[in-house]
Design an enzyme around this catalytic site. Sequence first.
Site, PDB file in Angstrom:
ATOM      1  N   LYS A  93       0.831  -1.212   0.000  1.00  0.00           N
ATOM      2  CA  LYS A  93       0.000   0.000   0.000  1.00  0.00           C
ATOM      3  C   LYS A  93       0.867   1.264   0.000  1.00  0.00           C
ATOM      4  O   LYS A  93       0.682   2.148  -0.841  1.00  0.00           O
ATOM      5  CB  LYS A  93      -0.896   0.010   1.249  1.00  0.00           C
ATOM      6  CG  LYS A  93      -1.530   1.361   1.540  1.00  0.00           C
ATOM      7  CD  LYS A  93      -2.362   1.347   2.809  1.00  0.00           C
ATOM      8  CE  LYS A  93      -1.604   1.518   4.103  1.00  0.00           C
ATOM      9  NZ  LYS A  93      -1.404   2.895   4.579  1.00  0.00           N
ATOM     10  N   ASN A  94       1.794   1.337   0.954  1.00  0.00           N
ATOM     11  CA  ASN A  94       2.535   2.592   1.112  1.00  0.00           C
ATOM     12  C   ASN A  94       3.517   2.852  -0.025  1.00  0.00           C
ATOM     13  O   ASN A  94       3.984   3.968  -0.202  1.00  0.00           O
ATOM     14  CB  ASN A  94       3.244   2.621   2.468  1.00  0.00           C
ATOM     15  CG  ASN A  94       2.248   2.802   3.606  1.00  0.00           C
ATOM     16  OD1 ASN A  94       1.094   3.193   3.366  1.00  0.00           O
ATOM     17  ND2 ASN A  94       2.663   2.517   4.820  1.00  0.00           N
ATOM     18  N   ARG A 138      -3.501  10.627   4.156  1.00  0.00           N
ATOM     19  CA  ARG A 138      -2.274  11.396   4.332  1.00  0.00           C
ATOM     20  C   ARG A 138      -1.425  11.396   3.058  1.00  0.00           C
ATOM     21  O   ARG A 138      -0.745  12.357   2.742  1.00  0.00           O
ATOM     22  CB  ARG A 138      -1.491  10.756   5.484  1.00  0.00           C
ATOM     23  CG  ARG A 138      -0.298  11.523   5.851  1.00  0.00           C
ATOM     24  CD  ARG A 138       0.386  10.957   7.061  1.00  0.00           C
ATOM     25  NE  ARG A 138       1.644  11.635   7.245  1.00  0.00           N
ATOM     26  CZ  ARG A 138       1.767  12.857   7.721  1.00  0.00           C
ATOM     27  NH1 ARG A 138       0.691  13.513   8.083  1.00  0.00           N
ATOM     28  NH2 ARG A 138       2.938  13.423   7.833  1.00  0.00           N
ATOM     29  N   CYS A 146      -4.008  12.295  12.610  1.00  0.00           N
ATOM     30  CA  CYS A 146      -4.939  11.189  12.421  1.00  0.00           C
ATOM     31  C   CYS A 146      -5.016  10.436  13.735  1.00  0.00           C
ATOM     32  O   CYS A 146      -4.493  10.892  14.745  1.00  0.00           O
ATOM     33  CB  CYS A 146      -4.532  10.315  11.256  1.00  0.00           C
ATOM     34  SG  CYS A 146      -3.047   9.378  11.583  1.00  0.00           S
ATOM     35  N   ARG A 205       1.312  13.974  13.369  1.00  0.00           N
ATOM     36  CA  ARG A 205       1.850  13.767  12.022  1.00  0.00           C
ATOM     37  C   ARG A 205       2.161  15.056  11.243  1.00  0.00           C
ATOM     38  O   ARG A 205       1.529  15.379  10.233  1.00  0.00           O
ATOM     39  CB  ARG A 205       0.928  12.847  11.229  1.00  0.00           C
ATOM     40  CG  ARG A 205       0.564  11.614  12.039  1.00  0.00           C
ATOM     41  CD  ARG A 205      -0.002  10.507  11.232  1.00  0.00           C
ATOM     42  NE  ARG A 205       0.973   9.892  10.359  1.00  0.00           N
ATOM     43  CZ  ARG A 205       0.685   8.911   9.511  1.00  0.00           C
ATOM     44  NH1 ARG A 205      -0.535   8.477   9.437  1.00  0.00           N
ATOM     45  NH2 ARG A 205       1.609   8.389   8.748  1.00  0.00           N
ATOM     46  N   ASP A 258       4.251  -0.089  12.358  1.00  0.00           N
ATOM     47  CA  ASP A 258       3.006  -0.597  11.773  1.00  0.00           C
ATOM     48  C   ASP A 258       2.707  -2.043  12.192  1.00  0.00           C
ATOM     49  O   ASP A 258       1.612  -2.535  11.930  1.00  0.00           O
ATOM     50  CB  ASP A 258       3.060  -0.502  10.237  1.00  0.00           C
ATOM     51  CG  ASP A 258       3.094   0.949   9.770  1.00  0.00           C
ATOM     52  OD1 ASP A 258       2.770   1.841  10.576  1.00  0.00           O
ATOM     53  OD2 ASP A 258       3.469   1.184   8.600  1.00  0.00           O
ATOM     54  N   ARG A 309      -8.634   0.023   4.449  1.00  0.00           N
ATOM     55  CA  ARG A 309      -7.662   0.976   3.893  1.00  0.00           C
ATOM     56  C   ARG A 309      -6.359   0.264   3.542  1.00  0.00           C
ATOM     57  O   ARG A 309      -5.635   0.723   2.655  1.00  0.00           O
ATOM     58  CB  ARG A 309      -7.341   2.060   4.930  1.00  0.00           C
ATOM     59  CG  ARG A 309      -8.464   3.020   5.198  1.00  0.00           C
ATOM     60  CD  ARG A 309      -8.001   4.106   6.132  1.00  0.00           C
ATOM     61  NE  ARG A 309      -6.664   4.550   5.712  1.00  0.00           N
ATOM     62  CZ  ARG A 309      -5.736   5.018   6.532  1.00  0.00           C
ATOM     63  NH1 ARG A 309      -5.964   5.126   7.804  1.00  0.00           N
ATOM     64  NH2 ARG A 309      -4.560   5.384   6.067  1.00  0.00           N
TER      65      ARG A 309
HETATM   66  N1  EPU Z   1       7.863  13.603  11.765  1.00  0.00           N
HETATM   67  C1  EPU Z   1       8.219  14.849  12.244  1.00  0.00           C
HETATM   68  N2  EPU Z   1       8.240  15.916  11.370  1.00  0.00           N
HETATM   69  C2  EPU Z   1       7.941  15.772  10.059  1.00  0.00           C
HETATM   70  C3  EPU Z   1       7.579  14.499   9.557  1.00  0.00           C
HETATM   71  C4  EPU Z   1       7.557  13.423  10.454  1.00  0.00           C
HETATM   72  O1  EPU Z   1       8.500  15.006  13.423  1.00  0.00           O
HETATM   73  O2  EPU Z   1       7.977  16.767   9.335  1.00  0.00           O
HETATM   74  C5  EPU Z   1       7.805  12.456  12.697  1.00  0.00           C
HETATM   75  C6  EPU Z   1       6.374  11.962  12.842  1.00  0.00           C
HETATM   76  O3  EPU Z   1       5.659  12.732  13.793  1.00  0.00           O
HETATM   77  C7  EPU Z   1       6.578  10.541  13.307  1.00  0.00           C
HETATM   78  C8  EPU Z   1       7.860  10.135  12.585  1.00  0.00           C
HETATM   79  O4  EPU Z   1       8.484  11.341  12.181  1.00  0.00           O
HETATM   80  O5  EPU Z   1       6.794  10.496  14.664  1.00  0.00           O
HETATM   81  C9  EPU Z   1       7.660   9.219  11.412  1.00  0.00           C
HETATM   82  O6  EPU Z   1       6.868   9.858  10.438  1.00  0.00           O
HETATM   83  P1  EPU Z   1       7.112   9.631   8.880  1.00  0.00           P
HETATM   84  O7  EPU Z   1       7.048  10.962   8.223  1.00  0.00           O
HETATM   85  O8  EPU Z   1       8.314   8.787   8.690  1.00  0.00           O
HETATM   86  O9  EPU Z   1       5.832   8.768   8.496  1.00  0.00           O
HETATM   87  P2  EPU Z   1       4.862   8.996   7.272  1.00  0.00           P
HETATM   88  O10 EPU Z   1       5.626   9.197   6.038  1.00  0.00           O
HETATM   89  O11 EPU Z   1       3.836   9.985   7.653  1.00  0.00           O
HETATM   90  C10 EPU Z   1       4.746   6.454   6.587  1.00  0.00           C
HETATM   91  C11 EPU Z   1       3.651   5.441   6.427  1.00  0.00           C
HETATM   92  C12 EPU Z   1       3.124   5.032   7.799  1.00  0.00           C
HETATM   93  C13 EPU Z   1       4.278   4.496   8.652  1.00  0.00           C
HETATM   94  C14 EPU Z   1       5.421   5.520   8.712  1.00  0.00           C
HETATM   95  C15 EPU Z   1       6.645   5.019   9.448  1.00  0.00           C
HETATM   96  C16 EPU Z   1       2.663   6.092   4.306  1.00  0.00           C
HETATM   97  C17 EPU Z   1       1.477   6.610   3.581  1.00  0.00           C
HETATM   98  N3  EPU Z   1       2.570   6.009   5.630  1.00  0.00           N
HETATM   99  O12 EPU Z   1       4.141   7.571   7.222  1.00  0.00           O
HETATM  100  O13 EPU Z   1       2.189   3.995   7.573  1.00  0.00           O
HETATM  101  O14 EPU Z   1       3.821   4.235   9.958  1.00  0.00           O
HETATM  102  O15 EPU Z   1       5.807   5.903   7.370  1.00  0.00           O
HETATM  103  O16 EPU Z   1       7.122   3.849   8.859  1.00  0.00           O
HETATM  104  O17 EPU Z   1       3.639   5.727   3.671  1.00  0.00           O
HETATM  105  C18 EPU Z   1       0.306   2.637   8.037  1.00  0.00           C
HETATM  106  O18 EPU Z   1       0.452   2.108   6.919  1.00  0.00           O
HETATM  107  O19 EPU Z   1      -0.475   2.164   8.910  1.00  0.00           O
HETATM  108  C19 EPU Z   1       1.067   3.855   8.357  1.00  0.00           C
HETATM  109  C20 EPU Z   1       0.690   4.686   9.313  1.00  0.00           C
END
Ligand code: EPU
Length: 419
Positions: free
Chosen positions: A19-20, A89, A113, A118, A304, A396
């Site tokens: 998915k991601n 997101r 969320c 996030r 996850d 999802r």
């Molecule tokens: N963070 C910051 N500042 C930022 C961006 C992120 O502090 O500007 C922090 C976040 O608050 C969090 C951490 O960094 O604590 C990780 O966030 P990241 O940006 O790496 O995650 P994401 O890109 O929003 C993706 C996946 C998530 C998965 C995470 C970590 C997608 C669409 N989502 O999220 O997937 O948990 O990476 O591996 O790719 C899921 O599939 O259930 C899911 C939530």
Amino acid sequence: MEIQGKSSLSGNIRVSGAKNSALVLMAASLLTEEKLVLTNVPQLTDISGMTEILLTMGVQIDRHEDEISIQPKGLHHVELPYELAHGLRASFFCIGPLLAKLGKATIPLPGGCQIGARPVLEHIRGLKALGAYVNVEHGLVSAAIPGQRRRLKASDIVLDCPSVGATETILMASVLAEGNSSIENAAQEPEIQDLAKMLNNMGAKIRGAGGPKITIEGVSKLNGCKYDVMPDRIEAGTFLIAAAITRSKLRVAPVIPEHLSAVLQKLRDCGCLIEIKNGGVEIQSNEISGVDITTQPFPGFPTDLQAPFMALMTTATGTSVITENMYENRMQHVSELQRMGASIRLQRNTAVIEGVPELSAAPVRGGDLRSSAAMVLASLAAKGISKVEGLNHLDRGYEVIEEKLNNAGADILRHQHQG
Ligand code: EPU
């Protein structure tokens, strides 16, 4: 869903495309004017949401089974309505490609969320470093390349935290920038490698994806291509944990074992026999003992799979300590597991779990995608028939999960009117 407990699983479960990964690859299609064909795309509501977003931007999309063809020729600037971006997101992924391709983008702030706040500050900082003007106002992020320039300009960016989304956004924005860029403290998740691999197939010049420093030699144009989405490591991990919690023997494939190293190690540590064979993983589980986990960026234990692993630990012999380091609100499954008889003490982001001999079926609700999966797993092991609600979350991220588990011996009935 009504789930018969005390189930035993056997045979094979097929893992769908990630998915991601698929979500970000769909956004990356905006970087070319040629047709992009993605295969192994899972049928999920998140993918439908992303499809709708791209259609709103004038992109043509056709789906045949697991293959989608994306023709982005008609791409134009739109202010994406919040209703479309809300709850998905990944909608924010479009900002990098739109900026690189059209010189401007207006995307609603994705907001928090169920699992946490996030933020997207790192994504925005990266776009600004590449020369974009970015303004956040009234819940919208507007970005534009200022002046007469048509391309972003290369930059060396050091991320404050290795955010997956920020790394992907900056990567997509910088492939068409003028000059050589680099991203340090980059996220190393397999989804980043999948994105870089596809972009390189399209003519990009990216090196080092999957490591902490990625370098990008900007090119003026990208071509279309056909690309097979990698298998979903989180879905695979969920099924392996399903086998463990039901003390079963199961083969899960296709799996890229390096994507699941930390998870396979923890499954071994708690007593499972794991064999990596012919592009899949075979698991055999009897006695399970408590092990500790701490969620970390890749290659650490993935956040996850924290909720599904906690469900397993509630049935283990002995104590385990689970610490969630990535999200501030990803412990919603604790109270639901407690309602099934689990013994868990929660202190902020740390759960101390004493295994119990048996969980008991109960009506439960998953508050987010992965806690819903944890509810399904706990229900498979519990005594009696559980009712799991919150299927909108489950749909999802898990393609036909009840069908896959039922084919492996589970007894799950989905009432279509729920969700
Ligand atoms: N963070 C910051 N500042 C930022 C961006 C992120 O502090 O500007 C922090 C976040 O608050 C969090 C951490 O960094 O604590 C990780 O966030 P990241 O940006 O790496 O995650 P994401 O890109 O929003 C993706 C996946 C998530 C998965 C995470 C970590 C997608 C669409 N989502 O999220 O997937 O948990 O990476 O591996 O790719 C899921 O599939 O259930 C899911 C939530």
